[in-house]
Enzyme design. Structure first.
Site, PDB file in Angstrom:
ATOM      1  N   SER A 225      97.416   6.973  72.382  1.00  0.00           N
ATOM      2  CA  SER A 225      97.799   8.331  71.972  1.00  0.00           C
ATOM      3  C   SER A 225      99.026   8.828  72.741  1.00  0.00           C
ATOM      4  O   SER A 225      99.327   8.342  73.828  1.00  0.00           O
ATOM      5  CB  SER A 225      96.637   9.294  72.190  1.00  0.00           C
ATOM      6  OG  SER A 225      95.427   8.746  71.724  1.00  0.00           O
TER       7      SER A 225
HETATM    8  N1  SAH Z   1      92.161   6.402  74.411  1.00  0.00           N
HETATM    9  C1  SAH Z   1      92.798   5.299  73.796  1.00  0.00           C
HETATM   10  C2  SAH Z   1      93.171   5.592  72.374  1.00  0.00           C
HETATM   11  C3  SAH Z   1      92.538   4.623  71.461  1.00  0.00           C
HETATM   12  S1  SAH Z   1      92.657   4.974  69.742  1.00  0.00           S
HETATM   13  C4  SAH Z   1      93.971   4.816  74.632  1.00  0.00           C
HETATM   14  O1  SAH Z   1      94.290   5.405  75.665  1.00  0.00           O
HETATM   15  O2  SAH Z   1      94.549   3.791  74.264  1.00  0.00           O
HETATM   16  C5  SAH Z   1      90.961   5.285  69.365  1.00  0.00           C
HETATM   17  C6  SAH Z   1      90.002   4.163  69.554  1.00  0.00           C
HETATM   18  O3  SAH Z   1      88.727   4.610  69.115  1.00  0.00           O
HETATM   19  C7  SAH Z   1      90.298   2.891  68.775  1.00  0.00           C
HETATM   20  O4  SAH Z   1      90.451   1.828  69.654  1.00  0.00           O
HETATM   21  C8  SAH Z   1      89.052   2.710  67.901  1.00  0.00           C
HETATM   22  O5  SAH Z   1      88.673   1.370  67.726  1.00  0.00           O
HETATM   23  C9  SAH Z   1      88.011   3.477  68.690  1.00  0.00           C
HETATM   24  N2  SAH Z   1      86.814   3.887  67.937  1.00  0.00           N
HETATM   25  C10 SAH Z   1      86.719   4.380  66.683  1.00  0.00           C
HETATM   26  N3  SAH Z   1      85.427   4.617  66.387  1.00  0.00           N
HETATM   27  C11 SAH Z   1      84.689   4.269  67.481  1.00  0.00           C
HETATM   28  C12 SAH Z   1      83.295   4.269  67.785  1.00  0.00           C
HETATM   29  N4  SAH Z   1      82.369   4.666  66.913  1.00  0.00           N
HETATM   30  N5  SAH Z   1      82.921   3.849  69.006  1.00  0.00           N
HETATM   31  C13 SAH Z   1      83.823   3.434  69.931  1.00  0.00           C
HETATM   32  N6  SAH Z   1      85.141   3.393  69.688  1.00  0.00           N
HETATM   33  C14 SAH Z   1      85.582   3.807  68.481  1.00  0.00           C
END
Ligand code: SAH
Length: 298
Positions: free
Chosen positions: A126
């Site tokens: 993000s």
């Molecule tokens: N905080 C992260 C942003 C990742 S984007 C960073 O700093 O890089 C959001 C993430 O949420 C993705 O990797 C996606 O796979 C995950 N996600 C979506 N649904 C989810 C769920 N039910 N449980 C765990 N992770 C999930």
């Protein structure tokens, strides 16, 4: 063949037949046939080194993110401050965690720009400004004793026991780790979970005081009951509604910040405070666009 029968040699030209760039033309030895004019334009496939160095210095972000990355991070922190991030702990976390360790080598130049970047499997890291705003919202929650103020005991951290849903590459988990007593971060995509593990290992090597961050491979929609209740919960993916498990696992006095679908099909950032008497209070903090929250694991 006798020498007199030889044709006058034209090529290769003798050095004294070649035009010198300053003389402006070919010099013809007396008594010989005039040599043809030859164009002497100099082709430079590579720029001279001093010009390359000048271009490197003009770049907005340095190419070699090694020792100089602290400077670039500082500029990112100053931009965050200008955008309204004022919590000293949040700014300190951004100044400490090297974001370039969490992105692919090809994207390292953009690591400190305020942009989301691909991290593989269709997911993104993000934007720093959005991450900072969300973490700041967690830090100033109403139920929080003012333990992050000067003079407060250093072992009490403002985010307390923190749950993150959506580890991705692990960058936000590392930031949260600087502000929390403990972070549990869940990722549903196995390959990303493993990638985040590798990234945090790398971080351990460069950061002396390693925060307590535990990565879990699983479905974050069911939270993480073994480590509940949580003082803070933050989600980096948005679903149609807030999962009940998150509300159940939020401690009284705790705060949850998550994107969720609004009535028009868009996404809004929602803040849920669990009051000391156990009731929930929900407020909205503007439109956002996060990747979808999905159930199950892959
Ligand atoms: N905080 C992260 C942003 C990742 S984007 C960073 O700093 O890089 C959001 C993430 O949420 C993705 O990797 C996606 O796979 C995950 N996600 C979506 N649904 C989810 C769920 N039910 N449980 C765990 N992770 C999930």
């Amino acid at each position: 063949m006798p020498p007199s029968d030889r044709k006058p040699r034209r090529f290769p030209l003798q050095l004294d037949q070649v035009a010198s760039p300053r003389s402006g033309g070919a010099r013809t030895p007396i008594g010989s046939t005039p040599a043809p004019r030859v164009s002497r334009e100099i082709l430079r496939p590579q720029a001279p080194l001093h010009l390359a160095e000048r271009d490197r210095q003009r770049q907005a972000t340095p190419q070699g993110l090694g020792l100089d990355s602290a400077q670039v991070r500082l500029r990112m922190v100053q931009r965050l401050q200008a955008d309204g991030i004022s919590h000293p702990g949040v700014l300190q976390a951004f100044a400490t965690v090297p974001r370039h360790l969490f992105v692919d080598t090809a994207l390292v130049n953009q690591a400190y720009e305020d942009t989301s970047l691909p991290i593989g499997l269709g997911q993104t890291i993000s934007k720093p400004s959005v991450v900072a705003a969300m973490i700041q919202l967690l830090c100033v929650r109403p139920g929080l004793p003012r333990s992050d103020m000067p003079g407060a005991p250093t072992n009490t951290k403002p985010l307390g026991n923190c749950l993150e849903i959506g580890t991705g590459c692990g960058y936000q988990a590392a930031l949260l780790g600087h502000l929390a007593r403990r972070v549990v971060s869940i990722e549903r995509l196995r390959d990303l979970h493993l990638k985040a593990r590798g990234n945090l290992e790398q971080l351990r090597a460069v950061l002396p005081a390693w925060p307590d961050v535990r990565l879990v491979y699983g479905d974050g929609m069911i939270g993480h009951a073994p480590a509940a209740p949580f003082d803070t919960i933050i989600a980096a993916a948005g679903g149609s509604a807030l999962p009940q498990a998150w509300l159940d696992q939020l401690a009284p006095g705790g705060r949850l910040v998550a994107p969720t679908e609004d009535e028009r099909g868009g996404q809004v950032l929602v803040i849920v405070d669990r009051l000391p008497d156990g009731r929930f209070q929900q407020t909205r903090a503007g439109a956002v666009l996060f990747v979808p929250l999905k159930s199950g694991t892959t």
